[in-house]
Each structure stands twice: as C-alpha cells, then as structure tokens.
Design a protein around this motif. Structure first.
Motif, short mmCIF file in Angstrom:
data_model
loop_
_atom_site.label_atom_id
_atom_site.label_comp_id
_atom_site.label_asym_id
_atom_site.label_seq_id
_atom_site.Cartn_x
_atom_site.Cartn_y
_atom_site.Cartn_z
N TYR A 166 47.99 27.12 35.22
CA TYR A 166 46.59 26.97 35.65
C TYR A 166 46.24 25.48 35.73
O TYR A 166 45.07 25.11 35.63
N GLN A 226 56.26 41.98 42.02
CA GLN A 226 54.95 42.51 41.58
C GLN A 226 54.32 43.37 42.68
O GLN A 226 53.87 44.47 42.41
N SER A 240 44.73 39.41 36.18
CA SER A 240 45.27 40.77 36.32
C SER A 240 45.36 41.53 35.01
O SER A 240 45.46 42.76 35.03
N TYR A 248 44.13 42.30 45.07
CA TYR A 248 44.43 41.05 44.36
C TYR A 248 44.75 39.94 45.36
O TYR A 248 44.23 38.83 45.25
N HIS A 285 53.28 28.57 40.16
CA HIS A 285 52.46 29.79 40.12
C HIS A 285 51.92 30.09 41.52
O HIS A 285 51.99 31.21 42.00
N HIS A 316 57.44 41.95 35.63
CA HIS A 316 56.59 42.75 36.54
C HIS A 316 57.39 43.95 37.05
O HIS A 316 57.34 45.01 36.47
N ARG A 331 37.36 35.72 34.73
CA ARG A 331 37.47 36.20 36.12
C ARG A 331 36.84 37.58 36.23
O ARG A 331 37.30 38.43 37.00
#
Ligand code: NIG
Ligand code: FE
Length: 404
Positions: free
Chosen positions: A139, A240, A315, A89, A172, A259, A76
């Motif tokens: 993912y 986060q 990230s 983000y 996610h 986080h 990424r």
C-alpha cells in the motif's frame, strides 16, 4: 498430537491426542511433550515451575497466518457497499477505488500511526491464537512508501509478542501516479527497492499480484528473476480471478501460491506435483462473495494446503482466521486434521519455517489452550471459542497475568 504429513489428505484418525498430557518448556522452546504422569518427575528434577491445569483444555500449536495485509490505514467500507450493490472488485479498482484507495490512505499515515495500527491488529490476532503473522507491504507503491511500510512492520514486530514476518508486495498494482510502463515500474522497484530491503534487513520475501488489472506473468518474470538473484523467497497472489499466477509460482519455485479461487484442474495438478504450498484465503471469498479455493481437490491431488486470513481493508476486512478456516472446512469438506494442519504445520511450510507449527521437542513453545475436552469443539464453534491462554516463545502472553 503426532507428526502430521506435509501434503495430501489427512484423516482425523491420524490425530492421536495425548490425554492427560503435559508440556515441559525450557526458555522459549518446548523441551518435552508427553503424558503428565511421565513428565512431572523430570519437571521436579529440573526444578521446573509446575502449572497444573485442573479443568479440561486442548493444547494446539499457535496458529500461523501466512498471508495478511494488516499494515494499512483507513477503511474501504464504501468499496464493500459498492460490491454488495453489484459492482465487481475489478470494476471498483478501475474506477480508482480498490487497492489504490488504500495506497492513498496509507501514504497519508505517519510511520508511527502505521506502526500503531499494525500492532493493534497483530495483538487482536494474537489474542485469537495467531502467534506468527506474515504482513505484506503493497500500500506504498513507491520506493519511499514501501520502505515506510516495511519499516513500520519491523518496528511493530518489536512491539507485539507475536512474530511478524514482513513481505514486500511492491508488485501489488501499478500506482496511478507512476509516470511510465508497468515494466519500468517493476524495474525501478527491483533496482532501487529490493537491495535496500536486504541492506536494512527488512524482509527476505517478495510477493506479486499476477492478475488482470495488476501484473501479467510476462511483466513479473524479470522482476522475480532479480528478486531471486538477490536471494528473496518468492510467493504469488495467484489465480484469484483468472488462472494466470499458479503457473508462474511453480515455474519460479515459489514458497506458496495464494488465493487459487479460479484454479482449474490443470492448475491443481501442476501445484500438486510441485513443492509450492497452496494457500486458501477464505476471508477473501467471504469478503468478495466468490468461490472458495478448491481445497478438497488440491488435497486429493496430493498438494499441501495452508489456510490464511488475507486480512486487508478491501477484499478481506474480517480478519478472523479461525472462523474463516472453520467455514472453509464446512464448504470444502475438510477434515478437522486438514484444517488444523493448514493453520499450523502446513502453514509453517508455506513460510518455510522449520522452528514452529507443531508441538514437538526443540520447536518454539508457541501454543494455545482451548477450554474444552474434545478438540472437535474448536471448529464446531466456528471461531467463537477463543483460546483461554496463548503462549508465545515460552511466555503466557494472553491473558498476560496468568489465571487458570
Ligand atoms: O489478497 N488481491 C490482491 N490483493 C489483496 C487485496 C488487497 C486490497 O483489496 O486492498 C488480496 O485480496
Ligand atoms: Fe492478499
């Protein structure tokens, strides 16, 4: 080193290093730890192989990284450049980049390729002293693709000396190709995926990203309830960017809340009064250029604190746990004892593992030898000092042909 408290501040004086120490191993376990002069006779009686170290080393428990996403394909780098050019983000995610980009790249990888990439990253971590690694899915984002990821993590576990602990992160984000509501997606995952994970013994942990652009506390509630009913341990990507998730983590009795960069005083107090282990992810702060987890305030409020890498393609691409923990310590004013506990003893607590995280008789012989006389050198060198030896379950795994 002596037994360390599981929560609250830790002064460096609470570390009492054993000078001229030794470790007696039996199989994959530590049998006795003490001064070498007390140990060697017992070692001879037991006809143990004696390895005498002639220069200075500091022995520490193997590091435990309680939060990674190292099962991914692709890169990424474009996201990273866009963020540095001023996009956030969440803006990148909304424009189709972010997690969804990694989902597409990971879906294109074969199971073998995904396994190979996971083993490669796990071995890099192992060489840097990380002997236990939590690895999330997330993912895949469909029943078949989440299964592919969690199977790859299990296969990878058999191909590296590090212990890999899988966690299902089907929650996610809502996949862009899902034809339905977030509630329907989560219900499908709860009904179709979670029972299969149990059947195949792929993981006993379930994670969710509770955030704007991911899932709300209300959407996650029934999903977590089902997961708990099936016996899964819960963990949360919490606070986060907005302080949403830690409240859920405390309410459901999650093992950890990770986080917390956006946590305020109310969240800190709530966490400190719970059994949830807060997990700081300095790699995500460094990758996104945002605030660190309020680690000092959490500890001062009486909470525990683990430190993990969050190694992921978006990230937190760096993946250097020790460097990140050292930097967090500098910014948050953490003692050496607090940082080291966050990588070992308190990290074990975040995964609810009782068989590792300390150098103590009866625990796994997972330990590191750093080539220095003073343990303070380790954080001082900010990740550049690597372990000279890494021992996992009683074997020297790095360097593999033992040289001293
Ligand atoms: O922990 N915050 C959500 N998930 C990951 C990032 C994953 C990604 O960007 O690919 C994290 O930071
Ligand atoms: Fe993460």
């Amino acid at each position: 080193m002596v037994h360390l408290l599981e929560r609250g501040p830790l002064a460096d004086e609470s570390l009492r290093p054993i000078m001229e120490g030794g470790l007696l191993l039996q199989g994959e376990l530590l049998y006795r730890i003490g001064e070498y002069s007390d140990l060697w006779q017992e070692a001879e009686t037991l006809q143990a192989t004696i390895i005498e170290l002639t220069s200075d080393f500091v022995a520490l428990p193997g590091f435990i990284d309680v939060h990674t996403h190292i099962c991914f394909a692709g890169s990424r780098a474009p996201d990273y450049a866009l963020r540095n050019a001023g996009k956030t983000y969440l803006e990148i995610a909304e424009a189709g980049g972010g997690i969804w980009d990694s989902v597409q790249q990971t879906r294109r990888a074969s199971p073998d390729e995904l396994t190979r990439l996971t083993v490669q990253r796990a071995n890099r971590h192992l060489q840097n002293g990380v002997t236990t690694i939590e690895v999330k899915s997330g993912y895949g984002l469909s029943v078949a693709e989440e299964l592919k990821q969690l199977r790859a993590i299990k296969t990878a576990d058999g191909q590296t000396a590090a212990d890999l602990i899988g966690t299902c992160l089907a929650a996610h984000t809502l996949p862009h190709d899902y034809d339905g509501s977030p509630e329907a997606y989560l219900a499908e995952m709860a009904q179709q995926l979670l029972p299969l994970l149990k059947q195949e013994n792929l993981t006993n942990r379930v994670d969710a990203f509770i955030e704007q652009g991911a899932f709300s506390a209300e959407q996650i509630a029934p999903y977590f309830a089902e997961a708990q009913q099936l016996g899964f341990q819960l963990t949360v990507h919490a606070d986060q960017f907005h302080a949403f998730g830690s409240r859920v983590a405390v309410a459901v009795g999650a093992a950890s809340a990770d986080h917390l960069e956006a946590s305020g005083e109310a969240e800190i107090q709530l966490l400190a009064q719970s059994q949830v282990v807060p997990v700081a992810l300095p790699g995500a702060s460094l990758g996104l250029g945002c605030a660190f987890t309020p680690a000092r305030r959490l500890l001062d409020a009486g909470a525990s604190l683990a430190i993990a890498s969050d190694w992921n393609p978006g990230s937190a691409p760096m993946g250097d746990l020790l460097a990140q923990a050292a930097i967090l310590g500098t910014f948050e004013k953490l003692t050496t004892a607090e940082v080291l506990a966050g990588l070992t003893h308190r990290a074990a607590l975040a995964l609810r593992l009782t068989d590792r995280g300390q150098l103590a008789a009866g625990l796994l012989a997972d330990f590191l030898l750093f080539p220095v006389a003073d343990y303070r050198e380790i954080l001082y060198q900010q990740g550049q000092l690597k372990p000279a030896q890494v021992w996992k379950r009683g074997h020297c795994v790095y360097p593999s042909a033992q040289k001293i």
